[in-house]
Design a protein around this motif. Structure first.
Motif, PDB file in Angstrom:
ATOM      1  N   SER A  49       0.837  -1.212   0.000  1.00  0.00           N
ATOM      2  CA  SER A  49       0.000   0.000   0.000  1.00  0.00           C
ATOM      3  C   SER A  49       0.868   1.257   0.000  1.00  0.00           C
ATOM      4  O   SER A  49       0.530   2.264  -0.636  1.00  0.00           O
TER       5      SER A  49
ATOM      6  N   GLN B 225      -6.900   0.453  -0.026  1.00  0.00           N
ATOM      7  CA  GLN B 225      -7.198  -0.829   0.593  1.00  0.00           C
ATOM      8  C   GLN B 225      -8.521  -0.712   1.351  1.00  0.00           C
ATOM      9  O   GLN B 225      -8.746   0.263   2.052  1.00  0.00           O
TER      10      GLN B 225
ATOM     11  N   ASP C  25      -5.847  -1.841  -4.842  1.00  0.00           N
ATOM     12  CA  ASP C  25      -5.332  -2.347  -3.572  1.00  0.00           C
ATOM     13  C   ASP C  25      -6.368  -3.281  -2.938  1.00  0.00           C
ATOM     14  O   ASP C  25      -7.324  -2.836  -2.325  1.00  0.00           O
ATOM     15  N   GLU C  26      -6.170  -4.553  -3.105  1.00  0.00           N
ATOM     16  CA  GLU C  26      -7.029  -5.601  -2.556  1.00  0.00           C
ATOM     17  C   GLU C  26      -8.508  -5.412  -2.915  1.00  0.00           C
ATOM     18  O   GLU C  26      -9.369  -5.338  -2.041  1.00  0.00           O
TER      19      GLU C  26
END
Ligand SMILES: Nc1ncnc2c1ncn2[C@@H]1O[C@H](COP(=O)(O)OP(=O)(O)O)[C@@H](O)[C@H]1O
Ligand SMILES: [Mg+2]
Lengths: 251, 288
Positions: free
Chosen positions: A43, A85, A176-177
Protein backbone atom coordinates in the motif's frame (compact mmCIF):
# COMPACT_ATOMS: atom_id res chain seq x y z
CA UNK A 1 9.24 2.14 -23.25
CA UNK A 2 7.63 1.19 -19.95
CA UNK A 3 4.49 3.01 -18.94
CA UNK A 4 5.54 3.11 -15.29
CA UNK A 5 9.12 3.20 -14.07
CA UNK A 6 9.92 2.95 -10.38
CA UNK A 7 13.53 3.84 -9.70
CA UNK A 8 15.15 3.18 -6.34
CA UNK A 9 12.41 4.55 -4.16
CA UNK A 10 12.79 4.45 -0.41
CA UNK A 11 10.53 5.55 2.41
CA UNK A 12 11.01 5.17 6.16
CA UNK A 13 8.49 5.73 8.92
CA UNK A 14 10.36 6.46 12.15
CA UNK A 15 13.27 4.28 11.11
CA UNK A 16 11.06 1.50 9.76
CA UNK A 17 11.91 0.98 6.10
CA UNK A 18 8.49 0.62 4.47
CA UNK A 19 10.07 0.90 1.02
CA UNK A 20 13.73 0.10 0.52
CA UNK A 21 15.44 0.82 -2.79
CA UNK A 22 12.53 -0.49 -4.77
CA UNK A 23 12.74 -0.54 -8.56
CA UNK A 24 10.64 -2.09 -11.28
CA UNK A 25 8.96 -1.28 -14.58
CA UNK A 26 5.47 -1.91 -15.83
CA UNK A 27 4.81 -2.12 -19.54
CA UNK A 28 1.82 -0.71 -21.33
CA UNK A 29 -1.10 -3.14 -21.18
CA UNK A 30 0.34 -5.46 -18.54
CA UNK A 31 -1.49 -6.76 -15.50
CA UNK A 32 1.09 -6.99 -12.76
CA UNK A 33 0.35 -8.62 -9.41
CA UNK A 34 2.03 -7.18 -6.32
CA UNK A 35 2.14 -9.71 -3.52
CA UNK A 36 3.87 -10.11 -0.20
CA UNK A 37 3.14 -10.44 3.50
CA UNK A 38 1.24 -7.80 5.46
CA UNK A 39 3.47 -4.86 6.11
CA UNK A 40 5.62 -5.57 3.05
CA UNK A 41 4.98 -2.07 1.75
CA UNK A 42 2.44 -2.72 -1.01
CA UNK A 43 0.00 0.00 0.00
CA UNK A 44 2.90 2.32 0.72
CA UNK A 45 4.08 1.72 -2.85
CA UNK A 46 0.73 2.96 -4.15
CA UNK A 47 0.91 5.93 -1.80
CA UNK A 48 4.38 6.67 -3.15
CA UNK A 49 3.29 6.49 -6.79
CA UNK A 50 0.43 8.93 -6.16
CA UNK A 51 2.72 11.12 -4.05
CA UNK A 52 0.28 10.67 -1.23
CA UNK A 53 3.34 10.37 0.99
CA UNK A 54 6.68 12.08 0.47
CA UNK A 55 9.38 9.70 -0.62
CA UNK A 56 12.81 9.85 0.97
CA UNK A 57 14.54 9.17 -2.34
CA UNK A 58 14.07 7.69 -5.78
CA UNK A 59 12.15 8.66 -8.88
CA UNK A 60 8.95 7.62 -10.55
CA UNK A 61 8.20 8.08 -14.26
CA UNK A 62 4.82 7.75 -15.89
CA UNK A 63 4.73 7.67 -19.67
CA UNK A 64 8.26 9.05 -19.64
CA UNK A 65 7.41 12.00 -17.43
CA UNK A 66 8.93 12.38 -13.98
CA UNK A 67 5.98 12.47 -11.57
CA UNK A 68 8.00 12.02 -8.39
CA UNK A 69 7.14 15.40 -6.92
CA UNK A 70 3.91 16.29 -8.68
CA UNK A 71 0.84 16.89 -6.51
CA UNK A 72 -1.54 13.93 -6.26
CA UNK A 73 -4.33 15.51 -8.27
CA UNK A 74 -1.97 16.24 -11.16
CA UNK A 75 -0.71 12.68 -11.18
CA UNK A 76 -4.29 11.48 -11.25
CA UNK A 77 -5.00 13.96 -14.01
CA UNK A 78 -2.27 12.45 -16.14
CA UNK A 79 -4.15 9.18 -16.18
CA UNK A 80 -3.49 7.15 -13.04
CA UNK A 81 -6.24 6.06 -10.71
CA UNK A 82 -5.90 4.12 -7.49
CA UNK A 83 -8.24 2.49 -5.03
CA UNK A 84 -7.45 2.40 -1.36
CA UNK A 85 -7.20 -0.83 0.59
CA UNK A 86 -10.73 -1.66 1.80
CA UNK A 87 -11.96 1.34 -0.12
CA UNK A 88 -15.63 2.09 -0.27
CA UNK A 89 -17.43 4.76 -2.28
CA UNK A 90 -18.01 8.22 -0.83
CA UNK A 91 -20.79 7.38 1.62
CA UNK A 92 -23.09 10.38 1.90
CA UNK A 93 -23.60 11.07 -1.78
CA UNK A 94 -25.49 9.03 -4.35
CA UNK A 95 -24.18 6.26 -6.58
CA UNK A 96 -24.72 8.56 -9.55
CA UNK A 97 -22.71 11.34 -7.93
CA UNK A 98 -19.92 8.92 -7.11
CA UNK A 99 -19.72 7.95 -10.76
CA UNK A 100 -19.99 11.56 -11.95
CA UNK A 101 -17.03 12.49 -9.79
CA UNK A 102 -14.94 9.64 -11.15
CA UNK A 103 -15.91 10.76 -14.64
CA UNK A 104 -15.04 14.40 -14.41
CA UNK A 105 -11.59 13.31 -13.49
CA UNK A 106 -9.06 15.48 -15.28
CA UNK A 107 -11.56 18.29 -15.71
CA UNK A 108 -11.56 21.43 -13.70
CA UNK A 109 -14.89 23.00 -12.90
CA UNK A 110 -14.86 26.68 -12.11
CA UNK A 111 -17.40 28.51 -10.04
CA UNK A 112 -18.15 30.71 -13.03
CA UNK A 113 -19.21 27.72 -15.10
CA UNK A 114 -21.98 27.07 -12.59
CA UNK A 115 -23.88 30.03 -13.93
CA UNK A 116 -23.23 29.32 -17.57
CA UNK A 117 -23.65 26.09 -19.40
CA UNK A 118 -24.05 23.46 -16.78
CA UNK A 119 -24.23 20.21 -18.57
CA UNK A 120 -22.34 17.64 -16.63
CA UNK A 121 -20.94 15.64 -19.47
CA UNK A 122 -19.62 16.42 -22.89
CA UNK A 123 -21.17 14.54 -25.78
CA UNK A 124 -18.41 11.98 -26.13
CA UNK A 125 -18.48 11.36 -22.41
CA UNK A 126 -22.17 10.63 -22.74
CA UNK A 127 -21.25 7.54 -24.76
CA UNK A 128 -18.85 6.43 -22.09
CA UNK A 129 -21.51 6.98 -19.45
CA UNK A 130 -24.02 4.86 -21.34
CA UNK A 131 -21.47 2.07 -21.20
CA UNK A 132 -21.10 2.52 -17.44
CA UNK A 133 -24.86 2.36 -17.02
CA UNK A 134 -24.93 -0.94 -18.85
CA UNK A 135 -22.20 -2.21 -16.58
CA UNK A 136 -24.20 -1.04 -13.57
CA UNK A 137 -27.07 -3.23 -14.71
CA UNK A 138 -24.75 -6.13 -15.37
CA UNK A 139 -23.42 -6.11 -11.83
CA UNK A 140 -26.85 -5.62 -10.32
CA UNK A 141 -26.62 -1.95 -9.35
CA UNK A 142 -28.89 -0.71 -12.12
CA UNK A 143 -31.66 0.41 -9.81
CA UNK A 144 -29.32 2.06 -7.33
CA UNK A 145 -28.28 5.23 -9.15
CA UNK A 146 -30.08 7.53 -6.73
CA UNK A 147 -29.29 5.56 -3.60
CA UNK A 148 -26.75 6.98 -1.17
CA UNK A 149 -23.60 4.92 -1.44
CA UNK A 150 -23.61 4.23 2.30
CA UNK A 151 -26.83 2.26 1.82
CA UNK A 152 -25.14 -0.25 -0.48
CA UNK A 153 -23.88 -3.54 0.88
CA UNK A 154 -20.14 -3.96 1.38
CA UNK A 155 -19.84 -6.01 -1.80
CA UNK A 156 -21.90 -3.56 -3.84
CA UNK A 157 -19.64 -0.81 -2.54
CA UNK A 158 -16.59 -2.64 -3.84
CA UNK A 159 -18.27 -3.14 -7.20
CA UNK A 160 -19.08 0.56 -7.37
CA UNK A 161 -15.42 1.30 -6.63
CA UNK A 162 -14.51 -0.78 -9.66
CA UNK A 163 -17.08 1.02 -11.81
CA UNK A 164 -15.61 4.33 -10.69
CA UNK A 165 -12.22 3.11 -11.81
CA UNK A 166 -13.70 2.23 -15.19
CA UNK A 167 -15.51 5.57 -15.36
CA UNK A 168 -12.27 7.43 -14.74
CA UNK A 169 -10.84 6.04 -17.98
CA UNK A 170 -7.33 6.18 -16.52
CA UNK A 171 -4.50 4.46 -18.36
CA UNK A 172 -2.83 3.02 -15.30
CA UNK A 173 -4.94 1.49 -12.57
CA UNK A 174 -3.70 0.67 -9.07
CA UNK A 175 -6.00 -1.74 -7.26
CA UNK A 176 -5.33 -2.35 -3.57
CA UNK A 177 -7.03 -5.60 -2.56
CA UNK A 178 -10.20 -5.16 -4.62
CA UNK A 179 -11.40 -8.67 -3.73
CA UNK A 180 -11.00 -8.57 0.03
CA UNK A 181 -14.11 -9.59 1.91
CA UNK A 182 -16.08 -10.50 -1.21
CA UNK A 183 -18.27 -13.56 -1.76
CA UNK A 184 -17.38 -15.85 -4.69
CA UNK A 185 -20.03 -14.49 -7.05
CA UNK A 186 -18.86 -10.92 -6.42
CA UNK A 187 -15.28 -12.06 -6.98
CA UNK A 188 -16.34 -13.31 -10.40
CA UNK A 189 -17.88 -9.95 -11.26
CA UNK A 190 -14.81 -8.00 -10.18
CA UNK A 191 -12.58 -10.42 -12.09
CA UNK A 192 -14.62 -9.85 -15.21
CA UNK A 193 -14.38 -6.07 -14.78
CA UNK A 194 -10.59 -6.36 -14.50
CA UNK A 195 -10.46 -8.45 -17.67
CA UNK A 196 -12.65 -5.88 -19.45
CA UNK A 197 -10.30 -3.11 -18.39
CA UNK A 198 -7.32 -5.04 -19.59
CA UNK A 199 -9.01 -5.84 -22.88
CA UNK A 200 -9.57 -2.14 -23.45
CA UNK A 201 -5.83 -1.58 -23.16
CA UNK A 202 -5.49 -0.48 -19.57
CA UNK A 203 -2.43 -1.24 -17.49
CA UNK A 204 -3.11 -2.65 -14.04
CA UNK A 205 -1.18 -3.11 -10.81
CA UNK A 206 -3.05 -5.51 -8.54
CA UNK A 207 -2.37 -6.08 -4.85
CA UNK A 208 -4.04 -9.30 -3.70
CA UNK A 209 -3.52 -12.13 -1.22
CA UNK A 210 -5.56 -14.77 -3.04
CA UNK A 211 -2.89 -16.66 -5.05
CA UNK A 212 -5.43 -18.38 -7.24
CA UNK A 213 -6.73 -15.03 -8.44
CA UNK A 214 -3.21 -13.69 -8.92
CA UNK A 215 -2.27 -16.70 -11.02
CA UNK A 216 -5.46 -16.45 -13.03
CA UNK A 217 -5.39 -12.73 -13.71
CA UNK A 218 -1.80 -11.49 -13.79
CA UNK A 219 0.73 -11.55 -16.59
CA UNK A 220 3.54 -11.03 -14.16
CA UNK A 221 4.08 -10.96 -10.41
CA UNK A 222 6.27 -8.79 -8.20
CA UNK A 223 6.91 -10.11 -4.71
CA UNK A 224 7.70 -7.66 -1.94
CA UNK A 225 9.04 -8.22 1.54
CA UNK A 226 10.12 -5.62 4.07
CA UNK A 227 9.95 -2.87 1.49
CA UNK A 228 12.11 -4.66 -1.03
CA UNK A 229 11.43 -6.50 -4.24
CA UNK A 230 12.43 -10.11 -3.71
CA UNK A 231 11.13 -11.59 -6.95
CA UNK A 232 9.79 -10.47 -10.33
CA UNK A 233 8.54 -12.74 -13.10
CA UNK A 234 5.73 -14.99 -14.18
CA UNK A 235 3.65 -16.66 -11.47
CA UNK A 236 5.01 -20.20 -11.88
CA UNK A 237 8.66 -19.18 -11.70
CA UNK A 238 8.26 -16.71 -8.90
CA UNK A 239 6.29 -19.02 -6.63
CA UNK A 240 8.98 -21.69 -6.90
CA UNK A 241 11.66 -19.33 -5.62
CA UNK A 242 12.84 -20.39 -2.17
CA UNK A 243 12.96 -16.86 -0.73
CA UNK A 244 9.36 -16.25 -1.80
CA UNK A 245 8.23 -19.48 -0.15
CA UNK A 246 10.14 -18.63 3.00
CA UNK A 247 8.93 -15.09 3.41
CA UNK A 248 5.38 -15.33 2.18
CA UNK A 249 3.92 -18.48 0.69
CA UNK A 250 5.22 -20.86 3.31
CA UNK A 251 3.24 -19.15 6.02
CA UNK B 1 -46.05 45.33 13.88
CA UNK B 2 -42.82 47.24 14.05
CA UNK B 3 -41.50 44.51 16.25
CA UNK B 4 -42.44 41.79 13.77
CA UNK B 5 -40.73 43.66 10.93
CA UNK B 6 -37.63 44.00 13.05
CA UNK B 7 -37.62 40.26 13.79
CA UNK B 8 -38.10 39.55 10.10
CA UNK B 9 -35.10 41.75 9.25
CA UNK B 10 -32.93 39.99 11.83
CA UNK B 11 -34.12 36.62 10.57
CA UNK B 12 -33.34 37.48 6.96
CA UNK B 13 -29.85 38.71 7.88
CA UNK B 14 -29.24 35.63 10.03
CA UNK B 15 -30.46 33.46 7.16
CA UNK B 16 -27.91 34.92 4.75
CA UNK B 17 -25.19 34.21 7.31
CA UNK B 18 -26.45 30.70 8.04
CA UNK B 19 -26.88 29.67 4.40
CA UNK B 20 -23.36 30.82 3.59
CA UNK B 21 -21.97 29.07 6.66
CA UNK B 22 -23.76 25.89 5.64
CA UNK B 23 -22.04 26.14 2.26
CA UNK B 24 -18.67 26.06 4.03
CA UNK B 25 -19.40 23.65 6.88
CA UNK B 26 -22.29 21.49 5.73
CA UNK B 27 -21.67 21.13 2.02
CA UNK B 28 -17.88 21.20 1.96
CA UNK B 29 -17.05 19.94 5.45
CA UNK B 30 -14.73 22.83 6.40
CA UNK B 31 -15.33 23.01 10.16
CA UNK B 32 -14.68 26.70 10.61
CA UNK B 33 -15.87 28.68 13.62
CA UNK B 34 -14.98 32.08 12.28
CA UNK B 35 -18.07 33.04 10.36
CA UNK B 36 -19.05 35.80 12.77
CA UNK B 37 -15.60 37.31 12.24
CA UNK B 38 -16.28 37.71 8.53
CA UNK B 39 -19.74 38.95 9.42
CA UNK B 40 -17.99 41.45 11.68
CA UNK B 41 -15.47 42.49 9.03
CA UNK B 42 -18.35 43.13 6.64
CA UNK B 43 -20.16 45.09 9.33
CA UNK B 44 -17.12 47.18 10.27
CA UNK B 45 -16.09 47.67 6.67
CA UNK B 46 -19.49 48.94 5.66
CA UNK B 47 -19.97 51.01 8.82
CA UNK B 48 -16.58 52.70 8.62
CA UNK B 49 -16.96 53.46 4.94
CA UNK B 50 -20.39 54.95 5.60
CA UNK B 51 -19.33 57.07 8.56
CA UNK B 52 -15.77 58.02 7.67
CA UNK B 53 -15.75 58.40 3.92
CA UNK B 54 -19.27 59.57 3.26
CA UNK B 55 -19.63 56.87 0.64
CA UNK B 56 -23.26 56.03 -0.02
CA UNK B 57 -24.82 52.75 0.95
CA UNK B 58 -24.46 50.58 -2.16
CA UNK B 59 -20.76 51.24 -2.80
CA UNK B 60 -20.03 51.07 0.93
CA UNK B 61 -21.73 47.70 1.22
CA UNK B 62 -20.04 46.36 -1.92
CA UNK B 63 -16.64 47.54 -0.75
CA UNK B 64 -17.27 46.12 2.71
CA UNK B 65 -18.05 42.79 1.12
CA UNK B 66 -14.98 43.01 -1.08
CA UNK B 67 -12.76 43.70 1.92
CA UNK B 68 -14.27 40.69 3.67
CA UNK B 69 -13.47 38.54 0.65
CA UNK B 70 -9.88 39.77 0.58
CA UNK B 71 -9.34 39.11 4.28
CA UNK B 72 -10.84 35.64 3.81
CA UNK B 73 -8.56 34.97 0.85
CA UNK B 74 -5.50 35.73 2.98
CA UNK B 75 -6.79 34.05 6.14
CA UNK B 76 -7.74 30.90 4.25
CA UNK B 77 -4.12 30.17 3.39
CA UNK B 78 -3.02 29.25 6.92
CA UNK B 79 -6.50 28.10 8.04
CA UNK B 80 -7.14 25.64 5.21
CA UNK B 81 -3.72 24.11 5.46
CA UNK B 82 -5.10 22.27 8.47
CA UNK B 83 -8.01 19.92 8.79
CA UNK B 84 -10.75 18.89 11.16
CA UNK B 85 -9.93 19.57 14.84
CA UNK B 86 -6.82 21.59 14.08
CA UNK B 87 -8.69 23.68 11.53
CA UNK B 88 -11.45 24.33 14.03
CA UNK B 89 -8.91 25.51 16.58
CA UNK B 90 -7.08 27.88 14.24
CA UNK B 91 -10.40 29.30 13.11
CA UNK B 92 -11.06 30.10 16.77
CA UNK B 93 -7.63 31.70 16.88
CA UNK B 94 -8.52 33.77 13.85
CA UNK B 95 -11.76 34.90 15.50
CA UNK B 96 -9.84 35.99 18.59
CA UNK B 97 -7.35 37.94 16.50
CA UNK B 98 -10.09 39.74 14.57
CA UNK B 99 -11.92 40.58 17.78
CA UNK B 100 -8.73 41.89 19.30
CA UNK B 101 -8.09 44.06 16.23
CA UNK B 102 -11.58 45.52 16.49
CA UNK B 103 -10.92 46.34 20.13
CA UNK B 104 -7.37 47.65 19.86
CA UNK B 105 -6.93 49.20 16.44
CA UNK B 106 -8.57 52.30 17.88
CA UNK B 107 -7.63 54.76 15.16
CA UNK B 108 -9.57 52.69 12.68
CA UNK B 109 -12.31 50.99 14.64
CA UNK B 110 -12.88 53.35 17.53
CA UNK B 111 -12.06 50.48 19.89
CA UNK B 112 -14.51 49.26 22.52
CA UNK B 113 -16.76 52.27 21.99
CA UNK B 114 -17.69 50.94 18.59
CA UNK B 115 -19.02 52.80 15.58
CA UNK B 116 -22.04 54.99 16.22
CA UNK B 117 -24.59 56.77 14.02
CA UNK B 118 -24.20 54.50 11.04
CA UNK B 119 -26.61 55.94 8.48
CA UNK B 120 -29.46 53.90 7.12
CA UNK B 121 -29.25 53.56 3.39
CA UNK B 122 -30.81 55.43 0.56
CA UNK B 123 -31.11 53.59 -2.72
CA UNK B 124 -32.18 55.32 -5.91
CA UNK B 125 -33.53 58.14 -3.81
CA UNK B 126 -35.75 55.86 -1.73
CA UNK B 127 -34.86 56.22 1.89
CA UNK B 128 -34.72 52.90 3.63
CA UNK B 129 -34.96 54.48 7.04
CA UNK B 130 -38.42 53.04 6.87
CA UNK B 131 -38.12 49.55 8.32
CA UNK B 132 -40.49 48.10 5.79
CA UNK B 133 -38.25 49.14 2.92
CA UNK B 134 -35.23 47.79 4.75
CA UNK B 135 -37.00 44.48 5.14
CA UNK B 136 -37.67 44.39 1.40
CA UNK B 137 -33.97 45.03 0.73
CA UNK B 138 -32.97 42.23 3.10
CA UNK B 139 -35.45 39.81 1.59
CA UNK B 140 -34.30 40.60 -1.95
CA UNK B 141 -30.71 39.92 -0.95
CA UNK B 142 -31.73 36.76 0.90
CA UNK B 143 -33.52 35.45 -2.19
CA UNK B 144 -30.46 36.26 -4.28
CA UNK B 145 -28.28 34.40 -1.78
CA UNK B 146 -30.56 31.38 -1.85
CA UNK B 147 -30.60 31.28 -5.66
CA UNK B 148 -26.83 31.53 -5.88
CA UNK B 149 -26.11 28.81 -3.33
CA UNK B 150 -28.89 26.62 -4.66
CA UNK B 151 -27.47 26.80 -8.17
CA UNK B 152 -23.93 26.15 -7.01
CA UNK B 153 -24.79 23.21 -4.80
CA UNK B 154 -26.96 21.56 -7.46
CA UNK B 155 -24.26 21.92 -10.12
CA UNK B 156 -21.30 19.62 -10.83
CA UNK B 157 -19.24 22.06 -8.76
CA UNK B 158 -21.59 21.26 -5.87
CA UNK B 159 -21.01 17.54 -6.36
CA UNK B 160 -17.27 18.15 -6.19
CA UNK B 161 -17.45 20.03 -2.89
CA UNK B 162 -19.68 17.35 -1.39
CA UNK B 163 -17.12 14.80 -2.52
CA UNK B 164 -14.45 16.83 -0.72
CA UNK B 165 -16.56 16.76 2.43
CA UNK B 166 -16.78 12.98 2.14
CA UNK B 167 -13.11 12.25 1.54
CA UNK B 168 -10.40 14.64 0.42
CA UNK B 169 -7.84 11.95 -0.29
CA UNK B 170 -10.15 10.06 -2.60
CA UNK B 171 -10.97 13.28 -4.43
CA UNK B 172 -7.29 14.07 -4.96
CA UNK B 173 -6.84 10.58 -6.32
CA UNK B 174 -9.56 11.30 -8.85
CA UNK B 175 -7.76 14.40 -10.07
CA UNK B 176 -9.42 17.19 -8.12
CA UNK B 177 -7.36 20.10 -6.88
CA UNK B 178 -8.95 19.91 -3.45
CA UNK B 179 -7.23 22.89 -1.91
CA UNK B 180 -8.25 25.17 -4.77
CA UNK B 181 -11.89 24.20 -4.33
CA UNK B 182 -11.72 24.66 -0.57
CA UNK B 183 -10.24 28.14 -0.91
CA UNK B 184 -12.92 29.23 -3.30
CA UNK B 185 -15.67 27.85 -1.05
CA UNK B 186 -14.20 29.52 2.02
CA UNK B 187 -13.90 32.92 0.34
CA UNK B 188 -17.39 32.86 -1.18
CA UNK B 189 -18.87 31.83 2.16
CA UNK B 190 -17.05 34.70 3.86
CA UNK B 191 -18.24 37.17 1.23
CA UNK B 192 -21.86 36.40 2.03
CA UNK B 193 -21.15 36.57 5.76
CA UNK B 194 -19.74 40.03 5.05
CA UNK B 195 -22.90 40.95 3.17
CA UNK B 196 -25.02 39.91 6.15
CA UNK B 197 -22.73 41.91 8.44
CA UNK B 198 -23.00 45.03 6.30
CA UNK B 199 -26.78 44.80 6.31
CA UNK B 200 -26.76 44.32 10.06
CA UNK B 201 -24.53 47.35 10.71
CA UNK B 202 -26.58 49.67 8.59
CA UNK B 203 -29.81 48.51 10.15
CA UNK B 204 -28.79 48.57 13.78
CA UNK B 205 -26.75 51.78 13.27
CA UNK B 206 -24.35 51.00 16.08
CA UNK B 207 -21.77 48.22 16.23
CA UNK B 208 -19.12 47.29 18.75
CA UNK B 209 -16.57 44.49 18.93
CA UNK B 210 -18.78 42.60 21.38
CA UNK B 211 -21.20 41.72 18.59
CA UNK B 212 -18.57 39.74 16.74
CA UNK B 213 -16.81 37.63 19.31
CA UNK B 214 -16.80 33.86 19.24
CA UNK B 215 -20.29 33.33 20.60
CA UNK B 216 -22.16 34.63 17.53
CA UNK B 217 -20.12 32.21 15.42
CA UNK B 218 -21.32 29.41 17.64
CA UNK B 219 -24.91 30.63 17.29
CA UNK B 220 -24.58 30.63 13.51
CA UNK B 221 -23.26 27.10 13.69
CA UNK B 222 -26.26 26.10 15.80
CA UNK B 223 -28.58 27.54 13.14
CA UNK B 224 -26.88 25.37 10.54
CA UNK B 225 -26.79 22.22 12.64
CA UNK B 226 -30.38 22.69 13.77
CA UNK B 227 -31.65 23.15 10.22
CA UNK B 228 -29.42 20.43 8.88
CA UNK B 229 -26.01 20.23 7.27
CA UNK B 230 -26.28 20.53 3.54
CA UNK B 231 -29.85 21.84 3.55
CA UNK B 232 -30.33 25.43 2.43
CA UNK B 233 -33.98 25.49 3.50
CA UNK B 234 -32.97 24.02 6.83
CA UNK B 235 -30.48 26.82 7.46
CA UNK B 236 -33.20 29.40 6.92
CA UNK B 237 -35.55 27.65 9.34
CA UNK B 238 -32.65 27.30 11.78
CA UNK B 239 -31.83 31.01 11.46
CA UNK B 240 -35.44 32.01 12.04
CA UNK B 241 -35.82 29.73 15.06
CA UNK B 242 -32.62 30.88 16.71
CA UNK B 243 -33.56 34.52 16.08
CA UNK B 244 -37.12 34.20 17.27
CA UNK B 245 -36.76 31.87 20.28
CA UNK B 246 -35.33 34.54 22.63
CA UNK B 247 -38.14 36.91 21.74
CA UNK B 248 -40.72 34.21 22.41
CA UNK B 249 -39.16 33.69 25.80
CA UNK B 250 -39.57 37.34 26.54
CA UNK B 251 -43.21 37.03 25.55
CA UNK B 252 -43.52 34.05 27.84
CA UNK B 253 -43.15 36.58 30.63
CA UNK B 254 -39.57 35.90 31.62
CA UNK B 255 -37.86 39.05 32.84
CA UNK B 256 -35.68 40.24 29.99
CA UNK B 257 -32.46 40.00 31.99
CA UNK B 258 -33.22 36.37 32.71
CA UNK B 259 -34.43 35.76 29.17
CA UNK B 260 -31.09 36.90 27.83
CA UNK B 261 -29.32 34.45 30.10
CA UNK B 262 -31.66 31.59 29.44
CA UNK B 263 -31.18 31.91 25.67
CA UNK B 264 -27.89 30.24 26.01
CA UNK B 265 -29.37 27.46 28.12
CA UNK B 266 -31.93 26.81 25.42
CA UNK B 267 -29.30 26.85 22.66
CA UNK B 268 -27.18 24.51 24.73
CA UNK B 269 -30.06 22.11 25.20
CA UNK B 270 -30.81 22.26 21.47
CA UNK B 271 -27.22 21.24 20.74
CA UNK B 272 -27.34 18.34 23.18
CA UNK B 273 -30.68 17.15 21.82
CA UNK B 274 -29.41 17.32 18.22
CA UNK B 275 -26.17 15.51 18.85
CA UNK B 276 -27.91 12.73 20.76
CA UNK B 277 -31.08 12.28 18.76
CA UNK B 278 -30.87 13.98 15.42
CA UNK B 279 -27.30 14.69 14.31
CA UNK B 280 -28.51 15.38 10.77
CA UNK B 281 -30.64 18.28 12.06
CA UNK B 282 -34.25 18.98 11.15
CA UNK B 283 -33.89 18.83 7.38
CA UNK B 284 -30.36 17.63 6.73
CA UNK B 285 -29.18 14.50 5.03
CA UNK B 286 -25.65 14.51 6.37
CA UNK B 287 -24.23 13.80 9.75
CA UNK B 288 -21.27 15.72 11.07
N1 LIG C 1 1.53 6.49 7.37
C1 LIG C 1 2.30 5.58 8.01
N2 LIG C 1 2.92 5.89 9.17
C2 LIG C 1 3.69 5.00 9.81
N3 LIG C 1 3.93 3.76 9.37
C3 LIG C 1 3.35 3.37 8.22
C4 LIG C 1 2.50 4.26 7.48
N4 LIG C 1 2.05 3.62 6.38
C5 LIG C 1 2.60 2.39 6.44
N5 LIG C 1 3.36 2.24 7.52
C6 LIG C 1 4.13 1.04 7.87
O1 LIG C 1 4.86 0.66 6.72
C7 LIG C 1 4.87 -0.74 6.59
C8 LIG C 1 4.26 -1.12 5.26
O2 LIG C 1 2.85 -0.91 5.31
P1 LIG C 1 1.90 -1.17 4.08
O3 LIG C 1 2.44 -0.52 2.89
O4 LIG C 1 0.53 -0.79 4.49
O5 LIG C 1 1.98 -2.76 3.93
P2 LIG C 1 1.11 -3.71 3.04
O6 LIG C 1 0.14 -2.90 2.25
O7 LIG C 1 2.10 -4.45 2.21
O8 LIG C 1 0.42 -4.64 4.00
C9 LIG C 1 4.08 -1.31 7.77
O9 LIG C 1 4.99 -1.69 8.76
C10 LIG C 1 3.25 -0.14 8.21
O10 LIG C 1 2.98 -0.23 9.57
MG1 LIG D 1 -1.89 -2.90 2.25
Amino acid sequence: MSLLQIKNISKSFDGLKALHNLSFNVNDGEIVGVIGPNGAGKSTLFNAIMNHINKDSGDIYFDGINITKKPTHQIAGMGIVRTFQDSQPLPQISVQENLDLAFKYQTDISLVSVFGRHKFLQEEQQVHFTKIKELLHEVGLGSKLNVQAQDLSYGQGKLLEMLKVIASDARLILLDEPFSGLFPEMIKLVTKLIYDLSASGKTILLVEHNMQLIEEICDRVIVMDAGQKIADGDFKTVTKQQNVIDSYLGK
Amino acid sequence: MDFIVQLAIYSAIASIAAVSLNYVVGFTGIMSISHASFYGIGAYGTALLLTKTGLSFVPALLLGVLITGLVAAFASVPILRLREDSLMLVSVGFALIIHSLMLNWQSLTNGPRGVKSIPRPEIFGISLTDKNFYLVLCLVLLVLTIIIFYKITKSPYGTVIKGIRENEEVMKNYGYNVSKYKHSVFVLGAIFAGLAGGLFASYIQYISPESFILLPSVFMLIMVILGGMGSIGGSIIGAILITVIPELMRFAGLPSSFAAESNQIVYGIILFALMYWRPQGLFGKYKI
